[in-house]
Design a protein around this motif. Structure first.
Motif, PDB file in Angstrom:
ATOM      1  N   ARG A   1      12.011   7.949   6.376  1.00  0.00           N
ATOM      2  CA  ARG A   1      12.277   6.676   7.064  1.00  0.00           C
ATOM      3  C   ARG A   1      12.969   5.692   6.120  1.00  0.00           C
ATOM      4  NH1 ARG A   1       6.588   5.163   9.224  1.00  0.00           N
ATOM      5  NH2 ARG A   1       6.163   5.971   7.143  1.00  0.00           N
TER       6      ARG A   1
ATOM      7  N   GLY B   1       1.061  -4.508   5.175  1.00  0.00           N
ATOM      8  CA  GLY B   1       2.193  -5.006   5.954  1.00  0.00           C
ATOM      9  C   GLY B   1       3.473  -5.061   5.128  1.00  0.00           C
TER      10      GLY B   1
ATOM     11  N   PHE C   1       0.854  -1.181   0.000  1.00  0.00           N
ATOM     12  CA  PHE C   1       0.000   0.000   0.000  1.00  0.00           C
ATOM     13  C   PHE C   1       0.891   1.232   0.000  1.00  0.00           C
ATOM     14  CE2 PHE C   1      -1.962   3.512   2.419  1.00  0.00           C
ATOM     15  CZ  PHE C   1      -2.955   3.830   1.495  1.00  0.00           C
ATOM     16  N   THR C   2       0.595   2.159  -0.906  1.00  0.00           N
ATOM     17  CA  THR C   2       1.359   3.399  -0.952  1.00  0.00           C
ATOM     18  C   THR C   2       0.440   4.586  -1.205  1.00  0.00           C
ATOM     19  OG1 THR C   2       3.051   4.664  -2.132  1.00  0.00           O
ATOM     20  CG2 THR C   2       1.886   3.001  -3.408  1.00  0.00           C
TER      21      THR C   2
ATOM     22  N   TYR D   1      10.053  -1.020  11.209  1.00  0.00           N
ATOM     23  CA  TYR D   1       9.373   0.260  10.969  1.00  0.00           C
ATOM     24  C   TYR D   1       8.164   0.096  10.061  1.00  0.00           C
ATOM     25  CZ  TYR D   1      11.432   1.562   6.342  1.00  0.00           C
ATOM     26  OH  TYR D   1      11.785   1.635   5.023  1.00  0.00           O
TER      27      TYR D   1
ATOM     28  N   MET E   1       6.738  -0.412  -0.620  1.00  0.00           N
ATOM     29  CA  MET E   1       7.812  -0.138  -1.570  1.00  0.00           C
ATOM     30  C   MET E   1       8.561   1.041  -0.960  1.00  0.00           C
ATOM     31  SD  MET E   1       5.757   1.787  -4.624  1.00  0.00           S
ATOM     32  CE  MET E   1       5.742   3.585  -4.686  1.00  0.00           C
TER      33      MET E   1
HETATM   34  C1  ANZ Z   1       5.833   4.870  -0.967  1.00  0.00           C
HETATM   35  C2  ANZ Z   1       6.005   6.236  -0.529  1.00  0.00           C
HETATM   36  C3  ANZ Z   1       6.729   7.255  -1.099  1.00  0.00           C
HETATM   37  C4  ANZ Z   1       5.305   6.504   0.636  1.00  0.00           C
HETATM   38  C5  ANZ Z   1       6.742   8.469  -0.502  1.00  0.00           C
HETATM   39  C6  ANZ Z   1       5.289   7.701   1.265  1.00  0.00           C
HETATM   40  C7  ANZ Z   1       6.028   8.720   0.684  1.00  0.00           C
HETATM   41  P1  ANZ Z   1      -0.366   6.996   5.612  1.00  0.00           P
HETATM   42  O1  ANZ Z   1      -0.494   8.347   4.990  1.00  0.00           O
HETATM   43  O2  ANZ Z   1      -0.156   7.018   7.085  1.00  0.00           O
HETATM   44  O3  ANZ Z   1      -1.444   6.038   5.177  1.00  0.00           O
HETATM   45  N1  ANZ Z   1       3.361   2.553   4.689  1.00  0.00           N
HETATM   46  C8  ANZ Z   1       2.429   1.792   4.105  1.00  0.00           C
HETATM   47  N2  ANZ Z   1       2.145   0.714   4.862  1.00  0.00           N
HETATM   48  C9  ANZ Z   1       2.921   0.830   5.969  1.00  0.00           C
HETATM   49  C10 ANZ Z   1       3.090   0.022   7.105  1.00  0.00           C
HETATM   50  N3  ANZ Z   1       2.415  -1.123   7.268  1.00  0.00           N
HETATM   51  N4  ANZ Z   1       3.962   0.416   8.063  1.00  0.00           N
HETATM   52  C11 ANZ Z   1       4.661   1.570   7.901  1.00  0.00           C
HETATM   53  N5  ANZ Z   1       4.549   2.362   6.835  1.00  0.00           N
HETATM   54  C12 ANZ Z   1       3.686   1.995   5.861  1.00  0.00           C
HETATM   55  O4  ANZ Z   1       1.023   6.391   5.089  1.00  0.00           O
HETATM   56  C13 ANZ Z   1       1.092   5.617   3.946  1.00  0.00           C
HETATM   57  C14 ANZ Z   1       2.551   5.491   3.564  1.00  0.00           C
HETATM   58  O5  ANZ Z   1       3.248   4.888   4.665  1.00  0.00           O
HETATM   59  C15 ANZ Z   1       2.746   4.608   2.367  1.00  0.00           C
HETATM   60  O6  ANZ Z   1       3.129   5.356   1.210  1.00  0.00           O
HETATM   61  C16 ANZ Z   1       3.993   3.823   2.720  1.00  0.00           C
HETATM   62  O7  ANZ Z   1       5.057   4.604   2.213  1.00  0.00           O
HETATM   63  C17 ANZ Z   1       3.995   3.789   4.214  1.00  0.00           C
HETATM   64  F1  ANZ Z   1       7.412   9.463  -1.065  1.00  0.00           F
HETATM   65  O8  ANZ Z   1       4.798   4.340  -0.130  1.00  0.00           O
HETATM   66  B1  ANZ Z   1       4.571   5.208   1.025  1.00  0.00           B
END
Ligand code: ANZ
Ligand code: ZN
Length: 821
Positions: free
Chosen positions: A350, A339, A250-251, A331, A342
């Motif tokens: 982080r 869970g 999930f992103t 983290y 990417m």
């Molecule tokens: C790639 C990415 C690029 C992300 C970027 C963020 C910035 P919220 O907004 O809180 O929903 N994430 C997803 N699942 C996670 C998990 N199980 N534990 C920790 N972190 C997780 O946050 C969603 C973002 O948190 C997601 O988007 C993912 O990082 C991370 F420039 O994906 B992101």
């Protein structure tokens, strides 16, 4: 000067009120509009404290005002009487939890009566009564029928000290909310309510509450529900045995997919163990052992040093075709999103910290104009132009980038746009005794069998006490042989009752409906009454319930709506959160020794003075520092007000028309203003205005129109009615002295004469070059600035100036404005 005996007044009027029962619902007569005033019901631990005294005093202003305005008011009281403190007391005192519970309820009930709150006692309920929890169990079964209550094996927060499972909300910074012990994780088969199915509706239905609920509470609920828009993206992982496994992440930033240079899965998720290469298995196991000890909050903290294990396998980036290493780390949380993530180190700090520790590649895909994170190791998260991003290159719009990449992923069958919620399902089972037993039987042949409705309630055994209730890691009910062993309702064979009890938040999620008829036998509540009274017009209570209790009550209401049992979707139309009563700037506590005993305050100053002090202290939302309060001042004021009643000589019923106009104006203006102040919850100002009216009236008696003027009677009667909202005993004493029958609480709000509200005005003259050009009617106390503004905006003045530059303006408020051009 004469004073009255407050203690004697309290004794006397209490009895009168008990006989008159003035707050009996329905007593406003046929046709009266209905209003439901609700205050968060108390937990019966010990006697009432200063916090109760405050919230009840504030809440009662509203309820009593509604009665005076002619509404039919429902203002019930009951007890949230299941829960741990009673169970712990029972263990300590070698007794049944009911002993402590019901003894405390009686103590508190007596204190509420003495405190003079306008409750309708006929609606009293206790959630620990079988008559009540029968329906809590019934609701559980209905939720289960609808697929909204289910059991699953899952790691749960475990308090090693209380030996019980804790909801996420009960874990504060990794510690048990009630005992402070460090919380650990455990696998248990637990009951859940599927709140997540209602996440979007819980969010959407908040919109109409804006304005009548505190913004802060709405924001907290929104945050707790935590809606994120983003995408699911599929990555193929090549496993050590040569096979392929698809893993979804999930992103919220699918537009940064070209910058994803590695993948991270939650170390404690099944997935990590399933994809790890054999050579890395031991390292992963050792790491997971460590991870289980940390709390979610610590794990998500951005400043926590990054740690992890290389799983020894690679994933394919679906747009670049690159192979990315797959890591496990703490983290990433196992129970958020999928869970797995990417990692885009250039744009997520982080991920970047992790990349730095383990020397993983960093690639910038959004050029924000800031320094390149590939060099600085400072992630950039702002908007910019896409680079190194294939089809997105050159685009400078994040929203467009996100939708374009989602389109592409959907076309390729590699992902979908999605919404993710932070909200988790509600873990409702507790391995404790003093709660509503979960009405399910476990049969070796039939599995999980609901207890038939006609066998409800499943009663708690009353022969357990003291050590029988000691936490053993399973519910004490599991050890109660006679209770737990039963017959399967389905096949009649030997079976066991579910030995868990329900979270007490289940009890409090629907009590406001039970109040409508606490003895109703055909369902949890009377639907006809619900149509008449619900939703609650005003709910008053502490901000500590801003999230859970309110969210769960809202969830229950929506489910009841979907079951066709109610025709509304939100239970509480308006919410008021009172501040805390503190002492010397700190929350009152035993350990600080700064607690203030309510009973002592009442003995010393009287109920009315304590109530008035609470209401007068400031805006209801603000904290009250008891160290700054002077209930002695309230006593003096109440005596002053009371003395007025003794001075009135105009007989009862004398029409006020023809009385002193200045005093009449003051009275009617006060009444009028108080109506608006109460609507705006500015109860402290209501008290201030009442004090002013007392002063004005005193002056009128002593050095103005004199005690025989009918305007004096009118003013003093108004004071008694105003005081009936905050100081009911004093108000009643005054009313009697004025020659009326009790009770002043139902005297009715005086009709305000609009003719007496009109302000006096004076005529201001506007001159230009010494010639009068306009006359303005203005308030006698108008400010110079306001008068000048009015004058310069007057059309005749504008015409006379005719665009010439103004050289000088001389203002003599309220009479003259002289303009020189
Ligand atoms: C790639 C990415 C690029 C992300 C970027 C963020 C910035 P919220 O907004 O809180 O929903 N994430 C997803 N699942 C996670 C998990 N199980 N534990 C920790 N972190 C997780 O946050 C969603 C973002 O948190 C997601 O988007 C993912 O990082 C991370 F420039 O994906 B992101
Ligand atoms: Zn069976």
């Amino acid at each position: 000067a004469a004073t009255y005996d407050m203690t004697a007044a309290q004794e006397r009027w209490r009895k009168v009120w008990e006989d008159l029962d003035p707050f009996r619902v329905g007593s406003a007569g046929p046709g009266a509009e209905k209003r439901y005033a609700l205050t968060m019901f108390p937990y019966p631990s010990g006697d009432l404290h200063m916090g109760h005294a405050e919230v009840m005093a504030l809440h009662d202003v509203i309820a009593r005002y509604w009665w005076q305005k002619g509404y039919d008011v429902l203002n019930p009281i009951g007890w949230d009487s299941f829960g741990l403190p009673a169970e712990n007391a029972a263990i300590r005192n070698d007794e049944h939890p009911a002993t402590y519970t019901y003894a405390n309820i009686e103590t508190q009930a007596e204190s509420f009566r003495r405190y003079g709150i306008s409750f309708d006692w006929s609606r009293r309920l206790h959630t620990s009564d079988p008559e009540y929890y029968r329906w809590t169990q019934w609701l559980f079964l209905k939720f289960r029928e609808r697929g909204l209550a289910y059991r699953k094996n899952s790691p749960v927060n475990w308090c090693p000290n209380d030996q019980t499972v804790l909801a996420n909300e009960q874990v504060v910074q990794g510690m048990c909310e009630r005992c402070g012990a460090e919380v650990t994780k455990r696998e248990l088969n637990q009951w859940y309510f599927k709140v997540t199915e209602y996440a979007q509706r819980l969010l959407d239905d908040m919109e109409p509450l804006a304005g009548t609920w505190p913004d802060r509470v709405l924001a907290m609920q929104r945050n707790w529900i935590g809606r994120s828009e983003g995408a699911h993206v599929d990555f193929d992982i090549e496993l050590a045995d040569g096979s392929t496994r698809t893993v979804t992440v999930f992103t919220t930033r699918p537009d940064t997919l070209y910058g994803a240079t590695f993948m991270v899965v939650a170390a404690d998720a099944k997935l990590a163990a399933e994809v790890v290469a054999p050579a890395q298995e031991a390292a992963l196991a050792a790491y997971v052992e460590d991870v289980r000890k940390a709390s979610d909050i610590d794990r998500l903290a951005t400043d926590r040093p990054k740690s992890g294990v290389d799983l020894g396998v690679t994933a394919l980036n679906p747009v670049t075709g690159e192979r990315m290493p797959v890591w496990a780390s703490d983290y990433v949380l196992a129970d958020y999103g999928t869970g797995a993530i990417m990692a885009v180190p250039a744009h997520d700090q982080r991920d970047l910290d992790f990349a730095k520790v383990f020397d993983l590649p960093v690639r910038r895909v959004v050029d924000t104009g800031e320094d390149n994170p590939e060099e600085t190791y400072v992630a950039t998260t702002g908007d910019g132009t896409y680079v190194n991003s294939g089809l997105l290159d050159g685009l400078a719009d994040k929203a467009a980038g996100i939708s374009r990449i989602i389109e592409q992923l959907e076309a390729d069958g590699r992902g979908t746009g999605t919404v993710n919620f932070r909200l988790r399902d509600w873990l409702l089972s507790r391995q404790r005794f003093w709660g509503a037993p979960i009405p399910v039987v476990h049969c070796p042949d039939c599995g999980e069998v609901p207890v038939p409705e006609d066998q409800l309630p499943v009663r708690l055994p009353d022969d357990l006490k003291g050590a029988d209730l000691k936490p053993k890691g399973v519910s004490p009910l599991a050890a109660a042989e006679a209770w737990v062993n039963t017959e399967c309702p389905s096949c009649g064979g030997p079976a066991k009752r579910d030995s868990d009890t329900m979270d007490t938040f289940v009890d409090s999620s629907w009590y406001y409906l039970r109040y409508l008829d606490p003895h109703y036998e055909d369902g949890p509540f009377d639907p006809a009454q619900a149509r008449e009274w619900m939703p609650v017009a005003q709910y008053v209570g502490g901000v500590e319930h801003a999230i859970l209790h309110l969210l769960y009550s809202r969830f229950f209401t929506k489910v009841l709506h979907d079951m066709g049992m109610v025709d509304f979707v939100e239970p509480f139309s308006a919410l008021l959160n009172q501040g805390q009563v503190i002492n010397q700037g700190k929350a009152m506590s035993k350990s600080l020794g700064n607690g203030v005993n309510l009973g002592e305050m009442i003995d010393r100053y009287g109920v009315d003075a304590v109530r008035l002090t609470m209401v007068f202290a400031g805006p209801p939302e603000d904290d009250i520092d008891w160290a700054d309060m002077s209930p002695g001042g309230a006593v003096k004021f109440l005596q002053r007000a009371w003395r007025l009643a003794g001075d009135v000589t105009a007989p009862v019923g004398t029409p006020a028309v023809g009385g002193d106009v200045a005093l009449r104006r003051a009275t009617h203006k006060t009444l009028h203003e108080v109506e608006q102040l109460i609507e705006g919850h500015r109860f402290n100002v209501v008290v201030a205005r009442t004090m002013e009216l007392v002063n004005v009236t005193r002056k009128a008696i002593d050095s103005g129109c004199g005690p025989a003027d009918p305007a004096v009677r009118e003013a003093v009667e108004a004071v008694a009615i105003l005081l009936s909202l905050v100081a009911p005993y004093t108000a009643e004493e005054m009313w009697e002295r004025l020659g009326h029958q009790p009770t002043v609480a139902r005297a009715g709000w005086p009709t305000v004469d609009p003719a007496l509200l009109v302000e006096d005005t004076v005529t201001a003259v506007v001159q230009i070059q010494g010639k009068v050009k306009a006359r303005l009617e203005v308030a006698p106390d108008i400010s110079e600035a306001d008068l000048e503004r009015l004058a310069m905006a007057d059309p005749a003045v504008v015409r006379a100036i005719d665009g010439r530059p103004v050289r000088k303006v001389v203002v003599r408020a309220p009479k003259l404005v002289n303009v020189v051009v």
